[in-house]
Design an enzyme around this catalytic site. Sequence first.
Site, PDB file in Angstrom:
ATOM      1  N   SER A 233      18.085  74.899  31.477  1.00  0.00           N
ATOM      2  CA  SER A 233      18.134  73.602  30.688  1.00  0.00           C
ATOM      3  C   SER A 233      19.357  73.636  29.956  1.00  0.00           C
ATOM      4  O   SER A 233      20.617  73.811  30.441  1.00  0.00           O
ATOM      5  CB  SER A 233      16.977  73.466  29.813  1.00  0.00           C
ATOM      6  OG  SER A 233      16.600  72.559  29.166  1.00  0.00           O
ATOM      7  N   ASP A 456      12.962  65.417  37.285  1.00  0.00           N
ATOM      8  CA  ASP A 456      13.028  66.259  36.043  1.00  0.00           C
ATOM      9  C   ASP A 456      13.365  65.144  35.240  1.00  0.00           C
ATOM     10  O   ASP A 456      14.413  64.356  34.973  1.00  0.00           O
ATOM     11  CB  ASP A 456      13.836  67.181  36.215  1.00  0.00           C
ATOM     12  CG  ASP A 456      14.050  68.074  34.801  1.00  0.00           C
ATOM     13  OD1 ASP A 456      13.393  67.580  33.916  1.00  0.00           O
ATOM     14  OD2 ASP A 456      14.767  69.244  34.778  1.00  0.00           O
ATOM     15  N   HIS A 485      10.368  70.811  35.018  1.00  0.00           N
ATOM     16  CA  HIS A 485      11.707  71.190  34.213  1.00  0.00           C
ATOM     17  C   HIS A 485      11.425  72.884  34.219  1.00  0.00           C
ATOM     18  O   HIS A 485      10.964  73.464  33.776  1.00  0.00           O
ATOM     19  CB  HIS A 485      11.560  70.737  32.978  1.00  0.00           C
ATOM     20  CG  HIS A 485      12.813  71.107  31.991  1.00  0.00           C
ATOM     21  ND1 HIS A 485      13.995  70.630  32.605  1.00  0.00           N
ATOM     22  CD2 HIS A 485      13.028  71.686  31.074  1.00  0.00           C
ATOM     23  CE1 HIS A 485      14.980  71.106  31.601  1.00  0.00           C
ATOM     24  NE2 HIS A 485      14.310  71.696  30.662  1.00  0.00           N
TER      25      HIS A 485
END
Length: 539
Positions: A233, A456, A485
């Site tokens: 991320s 996502d 995710h």
Amino acid sequence: MRAAALYSAAGALLLSSLSLAPAGNAGAAPRTDERHGTAVAAARAKAAGIAFRRCPKEQGLPGNVQCGTVSVPLDYSRPYGKQIRLLVSRATATHKDPHNSKRRVPGQGALVYNPGGPGASGVQFPLIGVIPAWKRLAAAYDLVGYAPRGVGPSAPLSCQDPKHIAKGPSLAPTFPSEAYKKERVERAKAYARGCAERAGSALQYYNSLNNARDLDVLRAALREEKLTFMGASYGTYFGALYAHLFPQHVRRMVFDSAVNPDPKQIWYHSNLAQSAAFEGRWTDFRDWVAKHDDVYGLGVTADEVLASYEKVRARLAARPAGGKIGPGQLQEAFLQAGYYDDYWPSRAQALSAYLKGDAKPLVELASPVTEAAAEEENTNAVYTAVECNDAPWPTDWAVWDRDNTRLARVAPFETWDNAWMNLPCAFWQAPRQKAVDVRTGPGELPPTLILAAERDAATPYEGALEMHRRLAGSVLVTERDAGTHGIAYGPNACVNGHVDAYLLEGRLPGRRAACEGHPEPKPTAADKRRHKTAAARRP
């Protein structure tokens, strides 16, 4: 991108000069170029190393995980000025082949991990080595996690007293009134003011460029000539900054659920894109619930499931469940289902039970974790500081109001909630940076691996494509028709095989590869885990 050459050429000179450096604060120390400052700090860290010993008790880590600290400059333009300490954790390589007990696995150095955020700590990461999917990596690598600057024990940042964090119930109007908007604007101004007052002049140094520089100092402190790194991320963004700044120091890098590094996206437009993508993921969840109407009884179409959800919102607005679960807490709990589809069963079951008169499952899922208030406040502070510092933001509330009003017409689920999260950046009192144009040329960077799920929402797929375009020689592995995710070492064996081949053997597929999506969850209510609400909106 010259820091690596500067360090290698001048390392001895820098080391010999450290004893002569002034010990004053950041304001009093002489200025230098940040590239040179990073080289100074890296040389110093390499000489000092990290004294690993038992971890602080509050981290709750077992004896096989040890901790130490590494000092980094608060301001890299003043490397001899104020230093801050980052907590680092490590589990050394087991050298045990999980499939052949008689085979000793040769070590490959340290694998450094960052879980994202901004504001998340990776100190717990070395524990992951006991999970079967990670055992091959744990055999070959020292698993290294750390708390980035501002996070937890690493010069913690704060913007408000944790006791003032809302404990519920709260509202989360999909189409807010003008009065509600005015209230949120005032709250955002107060929050930005609190950050400036509590952090002072240090506030500007909590940013992604410094996170990338810190990573190079950590590499040097671990005495690794080249870095092996996995970022998830937000960790992919400052990992990409690292690749841009220090390509000569890269061994292998995995970017799991890549942030869009286009400077035009950082961060205002990135959050708008995220809100739009969450609408699609919210529809995915409702479609799944509708397919299992025989289990949950919430409707046979996505629209009928939405009507059931809105019915719950209305009831909670009138009478909060357990006295503390209002529409705001409901929104946070169901936003988590947009991140992880293994949360779908428990969310659907809680909604179903509530409409049948049993509020307990919803209260269990959505109740604020009061004992984590300080951690939540710290996470919010770091998230806000990093994103606000990284790039310019619109400073006119009218721009925010216009853009989010338009978007909410087609993507109402998350738009305004995301806007309120980021609105302090409109009133930020620290200097803004110009977002970096991340790029590497052919042959400049070793091959890197990018992982992305097509649906996502937290890091929309276009971001992975852009990362792939900008990092020369990178390889993109796509999980088709999936939206979880963070996909490394999850339920998809195809994805995991590509990561293993790359990190353990340096092998990569073609320039792009695809894996079929993992199976949808089964309609049970077994998973009642919760994510901390503070981390729910992070890239």
